[in-house]
Every structure is written in C-alpha cells, then in structure tokens.
Write an enzyme that holds these catalytic residues in place. Structure first.
Site, PDB file in Angstrom:
ATOM      1  CG  ASP A  13     -13.676  -8.150   5.231  1.00 32.88           C
ATOM      2  OD1 ASP A  13     -12.819  -8.704   4.528  1.00 32.88           O
ATOM      3  OD2 ASP A  13     -14.795  -8.635   5.452  1.00 32.88           O
ATOM      4  CE  LYS A  16      -6.850  -9.049   6.887  1.00 35.36           C
ATOM      5  NZ  LYS A  16      -8.253  -8.728   7.120  1.00 35.36           N
ATOM      6  N   GLY A  40     -10.383 -11.792   1.196  1.00 33.97           N
ATOM      7  CA  GLY A  40     -10.586 -10.902   0.051  1.00 33.97           C
ATOM      8  C   GLY A  40      -9.882  -9.606   0.385  1.00 33.97           C
ATOM      9  CG  HIS A  41      -6.426  -9.564   1.603  1.00 27.32           C
ATOM     10  ND1 HIS A  41      -5.309 -10.278   1.959  1.00 27.32           N
ATOM     11  CD2 HIS A  41      -7.331  -9.787   2.578  1.00 27.32           C
ATOM     12  CE1 HIS A  41      -5.536 -10.905   3.106  1.00 27.32           C
ATOM     13  NE2 HIS A  41      -6.746 -10.630   3.497  1.00 27.32           N
ATOM     14  CD  GLN A 224      -8.911 -15.526   7.006  1.00 27.18           C
ATOM     15  OE1 GLN A 224      -7.880 -16.086   7.326  1.00 27.18           O
ATOM     16  NE2 GLN A 224      -9.263 -15.416   5.742  1.00 27.18           N
ATOM     17  CB  THR A 301     -19.217 -14.233   0.039  1.00 24.60           C
ATOM     18  OG1 THR A 301     -19.177 -13.264   1.083  1.00 24.60           O
ATOM     19  CG2 THR A 301     -18.330 -15.410   0.407  1.00 24.60           C
ATOM     20  NE  ARG A 303     -20.806 -14.177   3.329  1.00 23.93           N
ATOM     21  CZ  ARG A 303     -20.314 -14.988   4.273  1.00 23.93           C
ATOM     22  NH1 ARG A 303     -21.137 -15.700   5.017  1.00 23.93           N
ATOM     23  NH2 ARG A 303     -19.017 -15.078   4.469  1.00 23.93           N
ATOM     24  NE  ARG A 305     -16.633  -6.636   4.103  1.00 22.76           N
ATOM     25  CZ  ARG A 305     -15.687  -5.975   3.418  1.00 22.76           C
ATOM     26  NH1 ARG A 305     -15.559  -4.672   3.566  1.00 22.76           N
ATOM     27  NH2 ARG A 305     -14.865  -6.623   2.610  1.00 22.76           N
TER      28      ARG A 305
HETATM   29  P1  GDP Z   1      -8.855  -6.584   4.079  1.00 26.69           P
HETATM   30  O1  GDP Z   1      -9.521  -7.911   3.879  1.00 26.69           O
HETATM   31  O2  GDP Z   1      -8.547  -6.337   5.509  1.00 26.69           O
HETATM   32  O3  GDP Z   1      -7.658  -6.373   3.204  1.00 26.69           O
HETATM   33  O4  GDP Z   1      -9.938  -5.491   3.674  1.00 26.69           O
HETATM   34  P2  GDP Z   1     -10.974  -5.541   2.433  1.00 26.69           P
HETATM   35  O5  GDP Z   1     -10.239  -5.313   1.179  1.00 26.69           O
HETATM   36  O6  GDP Z   1     -11.824  -6.754   2.523  1.00 26.69           O
HETATM   37  O7  GDP Z   1     -11.942  -4.335   2.804  1.00 26.69           O
HETATM   38  C1  GDP Z   1     -11.451  -3.056   3.045  1.00 26.69           C
HETATM   39  C2  GDP Z   1     -12.124  -2.069   2.063  1.00 26.69           C
HETATM   40  O8  GDP Z   1     -11.958  -0.764   2.535  1.00 26.69           O
HETATM   41  C3  GDP Z   1     -11.527  -2.100   0.681  1.00 26.69           C
HETATM   42  O9  GDP Z   1     -12.531  -1.831  -0.250  1.00 26.69           O
HETATM   43  C4  GDP Z   1     -10.510  -0.965   0.715  1.00 26.69           C
HETATM   44  O10 GDP Z   1     -10.233  -0.419  -0.557  1.00 26.69           O
HETATM   45  C5  GDP Z   1     -11.226   0.022   1.594  1.00 26.69           C
HETATM   46  N1  GDP Z   1     -10.383   0.912   2.405  1.00 26.69           N
HETATM   47  C6  GDP Z   1      -9.196   0.620   3.019  1.00 26.69           C
HETATM   48  N2  GDP Z   1      -8.801   1.667   3.777  1.00 26.69           N
HETATM   49  C7  GDP Z   1      -9.753   2.614   3.648  1.00 26.69           C
HETATM   50  C8  GDP Z   1      -9.935   3.918   4.217  1.00 26.69           C
HETATM   51  O11 GDP Z   1      -9.142   4.392   5.027  1.00 26.69           O
HETATM   52  N3  GDP Z   1     -11.061   4.584   3.873  1.00 26.69           N
HETATM   53  C9  GDP Z   1     -11.984   4.096   3.006  1.00 26.69           C
HETATM   54  N4  GDP Z   1     -13.052   4.822   2.728  1.00 26.69           N
HETATM   55  N5  GDP Z   1     -11.835   2.882   2.444  1.00 26.69           N
HETATM   56  C10 GDP Z   1     -10.753   2.151   2.775  1.00 26.69           C
HETATM   57  P1  IMO Z   2     -10.067 -11.102   5.068  1.00 21.26           P
HETATM   58  O1  IMO Z   2      -8.652 -11.623   5.012  1.00 21.26           O
HETATM   59  C1  IMO Z   2     -14.006 -11.375   6.883  1.00 21.26           C
HETATM   60  C2  IMO Z   2     -15.349 -15.355   8.090  1.00 21.26           C
HETATM   61  C3  IMO Z   2     -16.514 -15.966   7.365  1.00 21.26           C
HETATM   62  C4  IMO Z   2     -17.124 -16.795   8.481  1.00 21.26           C
HETATM   63  C5  IMO Z   2     -15.887 -17.295   9.225  1.00 21.26           C
HETATM   64  C6  IMO Z   2     -15.460 -18.699   8.822  1.00 21.26           C
HETATM   65  O2  IMO Z   2     -10.557 -10.536   3.788  1.00 21.26           O
HETATM   66  O3  IMO Z   2     -10.223 -10.175   6.225  1.00 21.26           O
HETATM   67  P2  IMO Z   2     -14.224 -19.663   6.670  1.00 21.26           P
HETATM   68  O4  IMO Z   2     -14.617 -19.633   5.220  1.00 21.26           O
HETATM   69  O5  IMO Z   2     -12.920 -19.030   6.956  1.00 21.26           O
HETATM   70  O6  IMO Z   2     -14.309 -21.027   7.266  1.00 21.26           O
HETATM   71  O7  IMO Z   2     -15.376 -18.803   7.404  1.00 21.26           O
HETATM   72  O8  IMO Z   2     -14.847 -16.385   8.937  1.00 21.26           O
HETATM   73  N1  IMO Z   2     -14.206 -14.922   7.218  1.00 21.26           N
HETATM   74  C7  IMO Z   2     -13.922 -13.654   6.959  1.00 21.26           C
HETATM   75  N2  IMO Z   2     -14.568 -12.515   7.294  1.00 21.26           N
HETATM   76  N3  IMO Z   2     -12.845 -11.311   6.189  1.00 21.26           N
HETATM   77  C8  IMO Z   2     -12.168 -12.432   5.863  1.00 21.26           C
HETATM   78  O9  IMO Z   2     -10.955 -12.419   5.307  1.00 21.26           O
HETATM   79  C9  IMO Z   2     -12.729 -13.686   6.214  1.00 21.26           C
HETATM   80  N4  IMO Z   2     -12.351 -14.966   6.030  1.00 21.26           N
HETATM   81  C10 IMO Z   2     -13.264 -15.718   6.664  1.00 21.26           C
HETATM   82  O10 IMO Z   2     -17.403 -14.980   6.877  1.00 21.26           O
HETATM   83  O11 IMO Z   2     -17.835 -15.958   9.357  1.00 21.26           O
HETATM   84 MG    MG Z   3     -11.317  -8.736   3.171  1.00 18.99          MG
END
Ligand code: GDP
Ligand code: IMO
Ligand code: MG
Length: 429
Positions: A13, A16, A40-41, A224, A301, A303, A305
């Site tokens: 998270d 990426k 979750g991207h 991840q 999920t 949840r 963070r």
């Molecule tokens: P990923 O799983 O690594 O792709 O990241 P997620 O999408 O799970 O979580 C990143 C969150 O931060 C998302 O809601 C993005 O829209 C947000 N985000 C990404 N870059 C920035 C930033 O530089 N500043 C802020 N405030 N939000 C950001």
């Molecule tokens: P992105 O790509 C954050 C965490 C789960 C749990 C552990 C194992 O959005 O960054 P799993 O379901 O993979 O067997 O769970 O890994 N986890 C993540 N945490 N971002 C993710 O993906 C995750 N994918 C799995 O919360 O701790």
């Molecule tokens: Mg994510």
C-alpha cells in the site's frame, strides 16, 4: 528503452499503482508478476478513482499490452468482477492478456484460508482471505491447477485424479470441510474456461519475444511489498510470493537481464495491514492522525492500516534485498501540518541496550526492540500543488535528502498527492 520494475518497499500500500500508472504511459508492455487479488491498487486519473486487484494498472492507457504473469494466482470470480467493473467504466480491456501458466485459486483454497484465519488461536497472519497462501502452497507442492489446464481435458482429467483424493482427505480430516466431487470441479473449470477465454494468451512467447526484439519498454508491476516477501519479509507474517525485484524475473517470463531499473515505492511513513512485527508502529494520537490524513484503510478488506514513522532500518534492508536502484517517495503531503517528523535510524534492544543498525531478521525478537529516532522540523505548508523539486519548502528537501543519505539511494520520484499531476520527477523518466 528502459525496462523498470515497480516494487513495494515496505508492507504494501505504498502507492505502487500511482507510480505504475505514471510510468505505464511510456511503457509498451506492463506485466504484473506475482500475487493475486490480495492486492488493492488505487489509481486516480481523469477525476476518477480506479481500484485494481489483479489487472495491471497500465490498462488505463489504450493500446498497451498488459499481462497477468505466470507468477500470479488468479481467483476466477474476482477476476470476472474486476474486468466487468472496468468495462462498465468504459475502459478498453482489449490489451489484457493472461499467461496460461498462471495458477488458479480454487474454492477450497479460499475456504482453507478463511478457516485458518478464523480458527487460529495463535500465530494468526491476518490474511486477506483470498486463498493466496493455499494456492501458492499447492503450486509448490505440484498439485495446483494452471490456467492452461482449463483448455486441456487430458491435463485436467489426469491432474484432478491426483489432486482430488489428496485434497478431499485434507479438507475433511484436517479442516472438517466438505469434499469436492470430480464432476463439481470439472463443471467449475468449464465456467472458469469461459471467463478467461477472451484473455488467455497461448502465444505469450511470441508476444514477449517480439517486444524484446523490437526494444519495447517493459514495465514490471509488483504487488505487496518487500517486507511481505515470502523469503525476505517478516516471515511468517508475510504473503506467499516474491514481491522483491527478483520476483519480476521469475514471474514475468523475462529473465533478470531484461531489467534496467528497480523503483522501490515507499511512503514517507509506514503502514501495515494484518498481524506481524512493526517496530515504529504508533498506537497513539500521532498514529491516528497519520491514518486520518493519509486515509489509511485497506482497499481490499477495508481494515484500518497500522501506522508508524518512517523506518530507515527496514528500508535499507529493502533496498538491498529488493534490488532497488531508486526510490519513489509517496504521501509526503500527509505531513504538511506536522510540527515534527521522526525517522527511525536504528533499533535498540530493551533487554541489553544492543543497537541494531542492520535489520534483524529474527522477527520474534522485534517485540523487544524500540526505535531510535532522529527528529526533523516540519514545513507547515501545503505542498500538494508543487511539481518542481526546487519549489519544495527547505525543510521538506532537507528531510528527503536525509533519507537519501540514510538509504544510500536516490529518490527519483516524490509524490505529493494521489493524482497523476501531483508528482515531482527528479530525473527525466
Ligand atoms: P498500492 O497498493 O501500493 O498501489 O497503494 P494503495 O492504493 O493500496 O494505497 C495508496 C493510497 O494512497 C491510495 O489511496 C492512493 O490514491 C493514495 N496516494 C498515492 N500517492 C499519494 C500521495 O503522494 N499522497 C496522498 N495523499 N495520497 C497518495
Ligand atoms: P498491495 O499490492 C498490504 C498482507 C495481509 C496479511 C499478509 C498475508 O495493495 O500493496 P495474504 O492474503 O497475502 O495471504 O495476506 O499480507 N497483504 C497486504 N498488505 N497491501 C497488500 O497488497 C497486501 N496483500 C497482502 O494483510 O498481513
Ligand atoms: Mg494496496
């Protein structure tokens, strides 16, 4: 053309997808190389928010080839709903291709994942319950199903005769779950074959060879993060694949020589979902403030963070094992209102005062470790509209440059908000 890998450098998270989306503009081929719909991207583009789980975020650009690579695991129902959602949003998905060697998550995988999580009295991992661990377990035990099997009655028949007796015995005797008949699995597989049919690319070798020969730009998309890596993460509190840069070489169909750069995406602080050690975790008002301003709730999920200060100890480790060549630092804007910002530069063992400058891989001692912090002055200014590095406030630049010094790695991209435009490129990418 420069071929790049985007790797999560913390516990997932990190943002990426935002970075992948930006880099995808100049790529010809985007390959998601590991993980499944546990990811979750989020991409914010054209005033819309897209949430991806398995489909590469490069799909938002028309004409890109987007592969779901051999190193991934695919939950058919999740794939189907993701693709339907994108089509409903008007996204052109004609460039999407699935490598037939990708693994399939079967219903018994999600059931076992759910059972293990719900019934664990000790050692709960806090998984996403998407069947990730059990699917990779079967893959490694050589009793998994691959996408290509769905189109080969012979493979399916022969494999199921071996898999099902074993699987049913475990389901019944270990988990107290219902067994599956061969007819039931065959009819499910028929359904799955239909779901994947428009996207399975049996000719993937030619597509990859042509791209290589024509010097096309390849972007490898990780899910991840390094600290969730099955080999190098906080095992056993990890996922079951290799998010590290090296994972791109095994999960994509291209070898390591195809990779020119590995960009590690890290937040200006750290978050973690699920269980497991987290030395810089803040269980106080500051942690709550970061969660609120940063909207730190899971995409998959929902949840909350866990939040904490930037940890240069794990990050330096991530640079090494993730093979990072530069860093994209995201969410620095979350600190706009902070008076002070802390960075963990070492761990101190509360039992004997021992100082760890390098990351200790025995995670069972992490409960005895406390962070050693250095404190930086905040910049107390809205930086969400800044797109040029030199226009950042002095304190923000000092903070970034100190991180570069600690990590001995350049920060190539700074992200100051979720939108595509809210990005500072420090070199021409
Ligand atoms: P990923 O799983 O690594 O792709 O990241 P997620 O999408 O799970 O979580 C990143 C969150 O931060 C998302 O809601 C993005 O829209 C947000 N985000 C990404 N870059 C920035 C930033 O530089 N500043 C802020 N405030 N939000 C950001
Ligand atoms: P992105 O790509 C954050 C965490 C789960 C749990 C552990 C194992 O959005 O960054 P799993 O379901 O993979 O067997 O769970 O890994 N986890 C993540 N945490 N971002 C993710 O993906 C995750 N994918 C799995 O919360 O701790
Ligand atoms: Mg994510």
């Amino acid at each position: 053309m420069t071929n790049r890998v985007v790797v999560g450098a913390q516990w997932g998270d990190e943002g990426k997808a935002k970075i992948t989306d930006l880099l995808a503009e100049k790529a010809d081929l985007v390959i998601r190389y590991q993980g499944g719909c546990n990811a979750g991207h989020t991409v914010v583009a054209n005033n819309k928010t897209f949430k991806f789980h398995l489909i590469p975020s490069g799909i938002l650009y028309k004409g890109k080839i987007c592969f779901i690579g051999a190193g991934t695991v695919i939950l058919p129902e999740a794939f189907e709903s993701e693709i339907k959602g994108l089509i409903a949003e008007g996204v052109d998905v004609s460039g999407l291709k699935i490598n037939p060697l990708a693994s399939i998550t079967m219903p018994y995988h999600t059931e076992v994942d759910g059972y293990s999580e719900n019934n664990a009295t000790k050692g709960k991992i806090g998984t996403t319950k998407k069947g990730i661990g059990p699917t990779y377990t079967d893959k490694m035990a050589r009793i998994g199903l691959k996408i290509q099997d769905l189109y080969s009655p012979e493979a399916l028949n022969e494999k199921l005769d071996i898999i099902l007796p074993l699987k049913n015995k475990t389901l019944k005797e270990v988990y107290g779950l219902e067994p599956y008949s061969k007819e039931c699995i065959l009819s499910l597989c028929e359904k799955y074959a239909e779901i994947f049919k428009p996207y399975v690319c049996f000719d993937w070798q030619t597509v990859l060879e042509d791209a290589k020969r024509d010097n096309k730009a390849v972007l490898f998309e990780g899910a991840q993060g390094v600290m969730l890596d099955i080999d190098y993460g906080t095992y056993p509190f990890v996922t079951s694949s290799n998010p590290i840069g090296g994972g791109a070489a095994t999960g994509s169909g291209y070898g390591p020589k195809m990779i020119d750069e590995v960009i590690g995406v890290a937040k200006a602080y750290v978050t973690r979902v699920g269980e497991g050690p987290f030395v810089t975790e803040l269980k106080d008002e500051t942690g709550n403030k970061i969660r609120e301003i940063g909207h730190e709730f899971g995409v998959t999920t929902g949840r909350p963070r866990r939040c904490g200060w930037f940890d240069a100890v794990t990050m330096k480790y991530a640079v090494l094992v993730g093979g990072l060549t530069s860093i994209a630092l995201t969410k620095i804007d979350v600190f706009d209102s902070f008076d002070e910002i802390k960075v963990c530069t070492a761990y101190k063992d509360t039992r004997d005062g021992k100082i760890y400058k390098n990351y200790p891989t025995d995670v069972f001692i992490h409960k005895y470790l406390e962070p050693v912090y250095e404190t930086h002055k905040g910049w107390k200014q809205d930086i969400t509209g800044i797109t040029v590095y030199d226009k950042l406030p002095e304190n923000a630049k000092k903070y970034l440059e100190r991180l570069e010094e600690l990590l001995e790695t350049p920060i190539s991209i700074v992200s100051v908000g979720p939108d595509r435009e809210q990005t500072i490129f420090r070199k021409d990418i």
